[in-house]
Design a protein around this motif. Sequence first.
Motif, PDB file in Angstrom:
ATOM      1  N   TRP A  97       0.832  -1.208   0.000  1.00  0.00           N
ATOM      2  CA  TRP A  97       0.000   0.000   0.000  1.00  0.00           C
ATOM      3  C   TRP A  97       0.863   1.253   0.000  1.00  0.00           C
ATOM      4  N   ALA A  98       0.611   2.131  -0.969  1.00  0.00           N
ATOM      5  CA  ALA A  98       1.248   3.457  -1.007  1.00  0.00           C
ATOM      6  C   ALA A  98       2.768   3.366  -0.934  1.00  0.00           C
ATOM      7  N   GLN A  99       3.319   2.454  -1.733  1.00  0.00           N
ATOM      8  CA  GLN A  99       4.749   2.204  -1.671  1.00  0.00           C
ATOM      9  C   GLN A  99       5.553   3.211  -2.499  1.00  0.00           C
ATOM     10  N   GLY A 100       6.728   3.537  -1.959  1.00  0.00           N
ATOM     11  CA  GLY A 100       7.753   4.236  -2.719  1.00  0.00           C
ATOM     12  C   GLY A 100       8.905   3.264  -2.863  1.00  0.00           C
ATOM     13  N   ILE A 101       9.003   2.599  -3.996  1.00  0.00           N
ATOM     14  CA  ILE A 101       9.944   1.488  -4.151  1.00  0.00           C
ATOM     15  C   ILE A 101      11.328   2.009  -4.519  1.00  0.00           C
ATOM     16  N   GLY A 102      12.337   1.493  -3.811  1.00  0.00           N
ATOM     17  CA  GLY A 102      13.717   1.815  -4.124  1.00  0.00           C
ATOM     18  C   GLY A 102      14.255   2.999  -3.320  1.00  0.00           C
ATOM     19  N   PRO A 103      15.521   3.347  -3.592  1.00  0.00           N
ATOM     20  CA  PRO A 103      16.400   2.725  -4.576  1.00  0.00           C
ATOM     21  C   PRO A 103      16.735   1.262  -4.247  1.00  0.00           C
ATOM     22  N   LEU A 104      16.905   0.454  -5.303  1.00  0.00           N
ATOM     23  CA  LEU A 104      17.298  -0.952  -5.175  1.00  0.00           C
ATOM     24  C   LEU A 104      18.614  -1.125  -5.926  1.00  0.00           C
ATOM     25  N   VAL A 105      19.714  -1.194  -5.192  1.00  0.00           N
ATOM     26  CA  VAL A 105      21.035  -1.241  -5.827  1.00  0.00           C
ATOM     27  C   VAL A 105      21.602  -2.651  -5.866  1.00  0.00           C
ATOM     28  N   ARG A 106      21.042  -3.576  -5.080  1.00  0.00           N
ATOM     29  CA  ARG A 106      21.566  -4.947  -5.023  1.00  0.00           C
ATOM     30  C   ARG A 106      20.643  -5.888  -5.790  1.00  0.00           C
TER      31      ARG A 106
END
Length: 345
Positions: A107-116
């Motif tokens: 719900w209401a996600q702010g995804i990242g940063p995803l560096v791995r």
Amino acid sequence: MRALLSGYYGKGNGGDEALLATLLQMLPSHVTPVVLSGNPEETRDRYGVETYNRMAPLAVLQVLRSCDALIWGGGSLIQDVTSTISPFYYGGLMALAQAMNLKTVAWAQGIGPLVRSQTRVLARQTFSNCTKVSVRDRASASLLTDWQIPYTLAPDPVWALESQPVPGLWDLPAPRVAVTLRSHPQLTQARLANITRALVDFQKATQAFILLLPFQKSEDLSIAEAIQPHLRDVSRILSLSDPQLLKGVFKGVEMAIGMRLHSLIMAAAEGCRCFALSYDPKVNRLMEDLEMPGWDLASLPDDPNLISLTWMEHYANGDPLSSEQIQVLVDRALIHRDVLNAALS
């Protein structure tokens, strides 16, 4: 129906508490919330909900078995820049709930940063198995599009949080300007000294009363305490833990200067002029969406005079969002409520 709410709750962070307060405000009436918290007693007392310690594995497993749904309750939970453990905690909990055939809502996600790469694999797998997914920014939406995962995009739900008036606020001198800074490697001693000098000059020029707002005491209070002696008699440190009061502060403020994402959202939602000091891509996304002026901390001018003059110009001539713009954002933020209704029906 019982729904287990999982997020960065009970850790003294005003933004995450605002997300929890908004989630509780938006939950369908037939759903009983159960909250995992870093401070179960405080969360229980503030919101009147059943709570459990988020770091007690046996208790978490037992309460998960008693629930029908799991909700990741908003914000940047799945990212591996500030914590490598965090995405595995939330992702592991989601995967467990999915294995138990619970309804699961990101719900209401702010995804990242995803560096791995391993974090990206975990994120893609858990999001793809969710009953419903809603995100709060275009970058997160783009990532899910790349992964071919259905989603709903809407502004951060805190736009729709109901604010409460702050007792005594209107007794403080006016006009008022709110400042929210947080501890971060990019906020070096030299930059903090320049910001402090600029604030002193800005205050003298505008005669504004400066409200120093620590959104998370453990991260922010020491910075407010370092600034306050330079603004003696013309400033106040205002420590509020209730997110509805925290948002209510901005009803009585002309302008907000902020690092924290939710300080800027709350201020903009209450009709303040806003100036951002960005330390994170999520703040830059908000600046782009709202055409909000500001600087990346990494490129903050070295000249305090230039900083204060820029703030004075925005204070004198900058425009807050119009009431019509705010209403559109609030209405669109309520789409997150529709997602809950659809997932938990």
